[in-house]
Design a protein around this motif. Structure first.
Motif: not given
Ligand code: GTP
Ligand code: MG
Length: 615
Positions: A378-382, A409-416, A462-466
């Motif tokens: 995954g890649v972070l927004t920033e 897909l986005g998981f609290a700012g971690l994108w896939y 990120h893990l929570d959301r995933i």
């Protein structure tokens, strides 16, 4: 129309003299230049062209010793005026400058065959043939060649027309956040610090807030001047002087840049797409000319993408997305190549690692997807913003669209990107099964243990959301920080199995008023520790659910209660007392059950009542 004309050509081939003849302005402003009759640093003039208007001109030195100054000028120009002396014709810096211009985003080339009065007809013919051949081998094959003399005035009018023609064709583009590479800084009495440069992108207005880089110093544009005239705004291509508030002269020097927030990145590692013209080696020391800066650093190549290079600089510089640059060997400083910045703030990358190639002309959605492609961590927004050289605000709607289209897909700012997420999820679930196999008697595994074993580096929110996402898809079961793979069954010994069956039987027979651990022990005539142990095993096996402290049910009982509730209440709201009456049990069980159903999101509490949520 703001386009910039820049001179180029071998030393003493009449560049400065030609500009003076065309404009009346002497671009050699330094006393040292006047003394030596040679240009050392860039100089400036402007010309009023028919049908075009006022255009800035930057005059550069031709001597090879001052090539870094030539690059400061050349890096911002749109139309190049290559001056080639009619009596000497093509010389080393004629070739070198032309090669540099070819590597830069220069639109057009015009050749002035200077000092034409010094060449007789035959010499002139030979010179023109030589120049024609040189230009034909470049990307400016169609360039006009205009013989001129600053002494007799021959050809000056034709040159003006030719320049007009070259500028008329191309529309100036003022899109993007503005930034100005600073080539001079000085103070003006009563006004403070003034910086000058060629505006490289966008449009600057008085009052604009900006950042001075490197250092991210907050400044404000108090006034703008262009060719000594005050202006409310200036645009790409104009020679621009900005009077800045918020800094002292010692804060700023040539090579820094000022730009609207989001335009510039402070960086010592960046990626660029380069066209090579010299031979390069992985790890070699190079000089990187960008804006008005010459930075020193190391070049790192990429096995898979020969056109993508990474630069690790000795000191941070100001850098913008798509910024043009020229690379030279550290010593001797031969020209190696040129191109554009593709990732302003990059991360060190191994030679064999996949480089991210962002299509320069691609739209934002293509840009985001190309950054995410194949990234199973995954890649972070920033990170995405840094790589695309865009602010999160600028990319916001693009993210939303791509989410809606199911492309990412986005998981609290971690994108896939969707395929990369599927790959990552499979890896995680496979690892979970593997971890289960190592602990066959534990029904649940700590989620972090699995993340670590899978090398996915998922953690925190990120893990929570995933995991919530995977659980909603029914791909795993989550209880607090523990998880279980649906295919996994806890292995019980025959003794455990037999005892657990007796516990389940007892629970089933008790209706809603199930026994606690103490009562189980008494009923089955086993010691309290054994009762506690077997309940724990049952919970781990997923065959006993703990609804609250000391309150246990089997999954079958819970399913049955839910069914009966649906049948009794439907969409109507109900009070705890109604629930108690229907099920004929005591408050001791009613409240834990209802709170359990709330937590399961089967019911929602509204004041003192509850409703069953729509499935
Ligand atoms: N006869 C004649 N001499 C010229 C002409 N243009 C320039 N010169 C002379 O050529 C010499 C070099 O001219 P510059 O304009 O300084 O050359 P330059 O290309 O700017 O040189 P650098 O900036 O140092 O690379 C000077 O002595 C000029 O007087 C011309 O049209 N005719
Ligand atoms: Mg000169």
């Amino acid at each position: 129309m703001a386009k910039l004309i820049g001179t180029a050509g071998h030393v003493d081939h009449g560049k400065t003299t030609l500009i003076r003849a065309l404009t009346g302005i002497d671009a050699d402003r330094l006393p040292e230049e006047k003394k030596r009759g040679m240009t050392i640093d860039i100089g400036f003039a402007y010309i009023d062209l028919p049908e075009v208007g006022r255009v800035s001109i930057v005059d550069v030195p031709g001597h090879e010793k001052f090539i870094h100054n030539m690059l400061v000028g050349a890096l911002g120009i749109d139309v190049a005026l290559l001056c080639i002396s009619a009596d000497e014709a093509v010389m080393p810096q004629t070739r070198e400058h032309l090669q540099i211009l070819e590597l830069l985003p220069v639109d057009k080339l015009v050749v002035a065959l200077t000092r034409a009065d010094l060449a007789d007809a035959e010499t002139r013919e030979l010179a023109i043939a030589e120049v024609r051949e040189l230009v034909a081998g470049s990307r400016f094959g169609e360039a006009a060649i205009v013989p001129v003399s600053a002494i007799t005035g021959e050809g000056l009018e034709e040159l003006r027309q030719t320049l007009s023609q070259a500028l008329k064709g191309s529309e100036s583009d003022t899109k993007g956040a503005w930034y100005l590479p600073i080539d001079r800084a000085f103070t003006v009495k009563g006004h403070g610090v003034v910086v000058t440069g060629t505006l490289a992108q966008g449009k600057v207005k008085t009052g604009d807030k900006a950042l001075l880089m490197p250092g991210s110093i907050d400044v404000r544009v108090k006034a703008i001047r262009c060719h000594d005239e005050p202006l409310e705004q200036a645009e790409k291509g104009q020679r621009t002087a900005l009077n800045l508030t918020g800094i002292k002269l010692e804060d700023v020097k040539r090579g820094m840049a000022v730009g609207e927030p989001g335009a510039l990145f402070e960086t010592s590692i960046f990626d660029a797409q380069i066209t090579w013209v010299g031979s390069v080696k992985h790890g070699m020391r190079v000089r990187v000319s960008m804006g008005a800066e010459e930075a020193i650093g190391k070049l790192f190549l990429n096995d898979r993408e020969p056109g993508v290079a990474q630069f690790r600089l000795d000191a941070p510089v100001a850098c913008a997305m798509n910024q043009p640059l020229i690379i030279r060997r550290y010593s001797p400083p031969d020209l190696l190549g040129g191109g554009r910045v593709s990732v302003p703030q990059s991360k060190p990358r191994r030679k064999s690692e996949k480089a991210i190639v962002v299509e320069q002309k691609g739209s934002d959605d293509e840009g985001i997807l190309s950054v995410l492609e194949g990234q199973i961590a995954g890649v972070l927004t920033e990170e995405i913003c840094r790589r695309l050289g865009k602010t999160p605000q600028a990319l916001g709607t693009t993210f939303e669209t791509l989410l809606r289209e199911g492309k990412l897909l986005g998981f609290a700012g971690l994108w896939y990107a969707s395929p990369a997420f599927q790959e990552a999820a499979e890896k995680y679930l496979e690892t979970l099964l593997f971890v289960h196999s190592k602990f066959p008697t534990q029904a649940m595994q700590p989620r972090e243990r699995v993340a670590e074993a899978s090398k996915l580096k998922w953690a925190g929110k990120h893990l929570d959301r995933i995991l919530a996402h995977l659980s909603a898809e029914g791909r795993l079961t989550v209880q607090g920080t523990l998880i279980r793979h649906p295919e996994f069954k806890v292995q019980l010994s025959p003794r455990q199995r037999a005892l657990l069956d007796r516990v389940l039987d007892l629970m089933q027979k008790s209706g809603l008023s199930t026994p606690n651990v103490h009562e189980i022990g008494l009923n089955l005539n086993i010691p309290p520790q054994a009762a506690e142990e077997i309940v724990k095993v049952g919970m781990q096996a997923g065959e006993i659910l703990r609804v609250a402290e000391g309150v246990f049910y089997t999954p079958a009982q819970i399913a049955e209660i839910r069914q009966r509730m649906t049948a009794s209440f439907g969409k109507k709201s109900f009070a705890a007392a109604e629930f108690r009456d229907i099920f004929g049990t005591s408050r001791k069980y009613v409240i834990p059950l209802l709170e359990f159903f709330d937590a399961q999101r089967f019911t929602t509490r509204i004041g003192d009542n509850r409703v069953i949520n729509a499935p």
